[in-house]
Design an enzyme around this catalytic site. Structure first.
Site, PDB file in Angstrom:
ATOM      1  N   ARG A   1      12.425  -6.775   3.265  1.00 60.27           N
ATOM      2  CA  ARG A   1      12.437  -5.316   3.421  1.00 60.27           C
ATOM      3  C   ARG A   1      13.367  -4.894   4.563  1.00 60.27           C
ATOM      4  NH1 ARG A   1       6.730  -2.335   4.420  1.00 60.27           N
ATOM      5  NH2 ARG A   1       6.953  -3.186   6.498  1.00 60.27           N
TER       6      ARG A   1
ATOM      7  N   ARG B   1      -7.253   1.821  10.959  1.00 56.11           N
ATOM      8  CA  ARG B   1      -6.806   0.441  11.129  1.00 56.11           C
ATOM      9  C   ARG B   1      -7.673  -0.315  12.116  1.00 56.11           C
ATOM     10  NH1 ARG B   1      -1.184   0.894   9.634  1.00 56.11           N
ATOM     11  NH2 ARG B   1      -0.022  -1.035   9.751  1.00 56.11           N
TER      12      ARG B   1
ATOM     13  N   LYS C   1       0.817  -1.207   0.000  1.00 56.84           N
ATOM     14  CA  LYS C   1       0.000   0.000   0.000  1.00 56.84           C
ATOM     15  C   LYS C   1       0.851   1.258   0.000  1.00 56.84           C
ATOM     16  CE  LYS C   1      -1.230  -0.651   4.713  1.00 56.84           C
ATOM     17  NZ  LYS C   1      -0.319  -1.766   4.987  1.00 56.84           N
TER      18      LYS C   1
ATOM     19  N   ARG D   1      12.914  -3.652   7.730  1.00 54.17           N
ATOM     20  CA  ARG D   1      12.737  -2.477   8.584  1.00 54.17           C
ATOM     21  C   ARG D   1      12.886  -2.921  10.046  1.00 54.17           C
ATOM     22  NH1 ARG D   1       7.096   0.053   7.360  1.00 54.17           N
ATOM     23  NH2 ARG D   1       6.492  -1.111   9.210  1.00 54.17           N
TER      24      ARG D   1
HETATM   25  P1  ADP Z   1       2.937  -1.920   7.796  1.00 55.38           P
HETATM   26  O1  ADP Z   1       3.999  -2.175   6.786  1.00 55.38           O
HETATM   27  O2  ADP Z   1       2.928  -2.913   8.908  1.00 55.38           O
HETATM   28  O3  ADP Z   1       1.585  -1.734   7.160  1.00 55.38           O
HETATM   29  P2  ADP Z   1       3.000   0.858   8.794  1.00 55.38           P
HETATM   30  O4  ADP Z   1       4.186   1.652   8.376  1.00 55.38           O
HETATM   31  O5  ADP Z   1       1.680   1.211   8.202  1.00 55.38           O
HETATM   32  O6  ADP Z   1       3.415  -0.634   8.515  1.00 55.38           O
HETATM   33  O7  ADP Z   1       2.837   0.880  10.384  1.00 55.38           O
HETATM   34  C1  ADP Z   1       3.889   0.494  11.245  1.00 55.38           C
HETATM   35  C2  ADP Z   1       3.377   0.432  12.696  1.00 55.38           C
HETATM   36  O8  ADP Z   1       2.867   1.710  13.109  1.00 55.38           O
HETATM   37  C3  ADP Z   1       2.203  -0.528  12.936  1.00 55.38           C
HETATM   38  O9  ADP Z   1       2.635  -1.860  13.143  1.00 55.38           O
HETATM   39  C4  ADP Z   1       1.568   0.101  14.190  1.00 55.38           C
HETATM   40  O10 ADP Z   1       2.281  -0.227  15.365  1.00 55.38           O
HETATM   41  C5  ADP Z   1       1.732   1.583  13.956  1.00 55.38           C
HETATM   42  N1  ADP Z   1       0.535   2.186  13.287  1.00 55.38           N
HETATM   43  C6  ADP Z   1       0.512   2.755  12.057  1.00 55.38           C
HETATM   44  N2  ADP Z   1      -0.734   3.181  11.756  1.00 55.38           N
HETATM   45  C7  ADP Z   1      -1.510   2.867  12.825  1.00 55.38           C
HETATM   46  C8  ADP Z   1      -2.881   3.015  13.132  1.00 55.38           C
HETATM   47  N3  ADP Z   1      -3.739   3.598  12.277  1.00 55.38           N
HETATM   48  N4  ADP Z   1      -3.338   2.573  14.328  1.00 55.38           N
HETATM   49  C9  ADP Z   1      -2.502   2.009  15.210  1.00 55.38           C
HETATM   50  N5  ADP Z   1      -1.204   1.818  14.992  1.00 55.38           N
HETATM   51  C10 ADP Z   1      -0.698   2.236  13.815  1.00 55.38           C
END
Ligand code: ADP
Length: 192
Positions: free
Chosen positions: A134, A88, A13, A136
């Site tokens: 990846r 989320r 995404k 990270r």
């Molecule tokens: P992913 O590749 O897992 O989709 P993101 O970069 O979107 O990674 O998010 C990384 C982390 O940030 C998540 O695992 C969570 O801990 C936190 N996070 C991001 N967006 C949200 C959200 N909307 N609600 C709660 N936690 C979030």
């Protein structure tokens, strides 16, 4: 153009959202990126969020609601946006409906306005491979498994939430990136 990008971690995404946002000249708003920037800057919010992120858990809803509220107030967010990683949870989605209503998308709530929720579907085994490569900070095997589980439990219900309102666009994300981009462009253009 008001888009929500959903899908499990590793679905692509972020990549697609960034590409399409540049193409359509609207901001790409990634809550993961915002949170990681707060962690690096060691802000109060970053310090609070870090432990959750490292464990593969969701950061508490209230923190995300504050972040999104502030971000949607920025002048560049008036014409449209691609949201990546938010909402989320069902609570975040309900909050977002109210927020859209408050900031005046013609007085309409999320239910009645032109948002589209895109779901990128990718099988678990492909996701795990992608995330491991990846590399990270939160991409180790244990955290990945937890993030997938959290996704199934807390985020997947949103597919039905948006599909019930006929706002869902489902796309197969298990294909070459360019093909996914092309399908998204086709499915979403025409909206403005
Ligand atoms: P992913 O590749 O897992 O989709 P993101 O970069 O979107 O990674 O998010 C990384 C982390 O940030 C998540 O695992 C969570 O801990 C936190 N996070 C991001 N967006 C949200 C959200 N909307 N609600 C709660 N936690 C979030």
């Amino acid at each position: 153009m008001q888009l929500i990008f959903m899908g499990p971690p590793g679905a692509g995404k972020g990549t697609q959202a960034q590409l399409l946002a540049a193409l359509w000249k609207i901001p790409h708003i990634s809550t993961g990126d915002i949170l990681r920037a707060c962690v690096v800057a060691k802000t109060a919010l970053g310090l609070q969020a870090k432990a959750y992120m490292d464990a593969g858990e969701l950061v508490p809803d209230q923190l995300l609601m504050d972040i999104i509220q502030e971000r949607m107030d920025q002048p560049d967010a008036t014409a449209g946006w691609i949201l990546d990683g938010f909402p989320r949870t069902v609570a975040q989605a309900a909050f977002f409906d109210t927020l859209l209503c408050d900031i005046g998308t013609g007085g309409k709530s999320g239910k009645d306005c032109d948002i589209r929720a895109v779901n990128l579907d990718v099988p678990d085994n492909v996701l795990v491979t992608r995330l491991l490569s990846r590399g990270r900070q939160d991409d180790n095997e244990e955290t990945i498994r937890r993030r997938l589980q959290v996704y199934r439990e807390q985020t997947e219900p949103l597919i039905e939430f948006y599909s019930d309102r006929e706002q869902l666009v489902a796309v197969d994300g298990d294909r070459d990136m360019e093909l996914v981009t092309a399908e998204l462009q086709q499915a979403l253009s025409g909206d403005s």
